[in-house]
Design a protein around this motif. Structure first.
Motif: not given
Length: 377
Positions: A354-372
């Motif tokens: 499970d990977l979550t980002t806090s509500p105020e995060s400025s990360l993009t969709k591509e960045e969070v998928i890249h982390i996973a």
């Protein structure tokens, strides 16, 4: 490839993607032909490793340089509608699409495919992660606030006092269960509690050593993290079953003021399950949490995901692994506590990530998928 070397079609598609803040799209020959670009399509070349100081662009033209120059002069003015038509036609022809993303600083480019949402099979026995049957919403019915009675308030205070008294008797990485009971006849029924402290670590190596010692699920650091995000903390969260009958049969224990007594016992290490781990990365006040847990339910619904009418849900295929992607950036009235959430599994190890980002995060969709993606290799 620099901007001047692109054909008019390539330049138009690339600038269109950039203006809309979209990643580059790999479309088939038939699609390009249908919108009038024939075989002069873009080719996305995958490379397994980027050379330092010589990061290639993802887009590369298939034409020789001389022919490309002539082609640019002939096709200098193209109608603007073709970029939009390409995206519309992709949706009409399939409903899924592939994207290629490049990260020049930390890892090679990677490819992922976006699919319509469907339940995710997470165990070899067929257990699934699904979204809940109905979206979460705020109830229009106002629930009156109830004030605690003096007796209830006193019992809550004694329960906390019992916890603190037992905790003081334990060493680090020891766990206990206890009973809070009134000694006088006719008092409140006994209350059962546990001292089940999570183990926290300020560096990854300490966490990894304890995870190995207690056979917690393997949670490696991601190969890619966006710039500015650094390791903050790790946890191992223990769990044990309460043996209620044995616990209620205990006598003696710690005596508290007001006629309360706390029988308790230390739980043997062999009865503790270390089935949950979590890593946290921070950039300022924004947080990325990554967790893993062993699945207790191997058939049927292994987990149900909360969502709202504003939550975007898709399935993503990356590095041969499918995951559920949830975008809750338009959270509306219901706050789920995150902006993005990714869920995927390793059925052979019977674990769920499970990977979550806090509500105020400025990360993009591509960045969070890249982390996973950096945790799936």
């Amino acid at each position: 490839m620099c901007k001047d070397e692109l054909t008019s079609e390539e330049l138009f598609l690339k600038e269109g993607d950039h203006s809309a803040k979209l990643p580059l799209v790999d479309v088939h020959d038939s699609v390009m032909k249908a919108i009038g670009l024939g075989n002069d399509r873009l080719m996305m070349e995958h490379t397994s490793q980027l050379q330092a100081g010589n990061t290639p662009d993802i887009m590369q033209s298939m034409e020789p340089a001389v022919e490309a120059e002539r082609y640019r002069k002939r096709k200098l003015r193209r109608h603007v509608g073709r970029w939009a038509a390409a995206l519309i036609l992709i949706a009409v022809l399939g409903g899924s699409y592939s994207l290629f993303v490049d990260s020049p600083r930390q890892a090679a480019k990677f490819q992922y495919e976006v699919l319509p949402y469907q339940p995710l099979v997470v165990t070899e026995e067929g257990g699934k992660v699904v979204r809940s049957n109905r979206p979460v919403h705020l109830s229009e019915e106002k629930i009156p606030q109830r004030q605690q009675s003096k007796e209830e308030k006193l019992l809550s205070e004694k329960y906390l006092e019992a916890y603190n008294a037992v905790e003081k008797l334990l060493l680090p990485e020891e766990f206990a269960s206890y009973v809070l009971r009134q000694e006088k006849a006719g008092g409140e029924p006994p209350m059962i509690g546990v001292v089940n402290r999570a183990m926290s670590f300020k560096d990854y190596s300490s966490y990894a050593a304890k995870a190995k010692k207690y056979k917690a699920p393997d949670l490696k650091q991601p190969e890619y993290m966006p710039e500015g995000y650094v390791f903050d903390q790790a946890w191992i969260i223990p769990y044990f079953e309460i043996k209620e009958k044995e616990l209620l049969a205990l006598t003696g224990g710690i005596k508290l003021e007001g006629g309360y007594r706390v029988p308790w016992r230390k739980e043997p290490l062999g009865s503790i399950n270390f089935d949950n781990s979590r890593l946290s990365y921070k950039k300022g006040q924004t947080i990325v949490n990554i967790s893993v847990k062993r699945l207790k339910e191997k058939t049927g619904i292994a987990e149900s995901l909360m969502w709202t009418k504003n939550t975007i849900m898709e399935n993503i295929l990356v590095n041969g692994t499918q995951l559920i992607y949830m975008d809750h950036s338009k959270n509306g009235e219901v706050k789920l506590g995150y902006k993005y959430k990714l869920v995927w599994a390793d059925p052979e190890k019977n674990v769920l990530y499970d990977l979550t980002t806090s509500p105020e995060s400025s990360l993009t969709k591509e960045e969070v998928i890249h982390i996973a993606a950096g945790m799936m290799n």
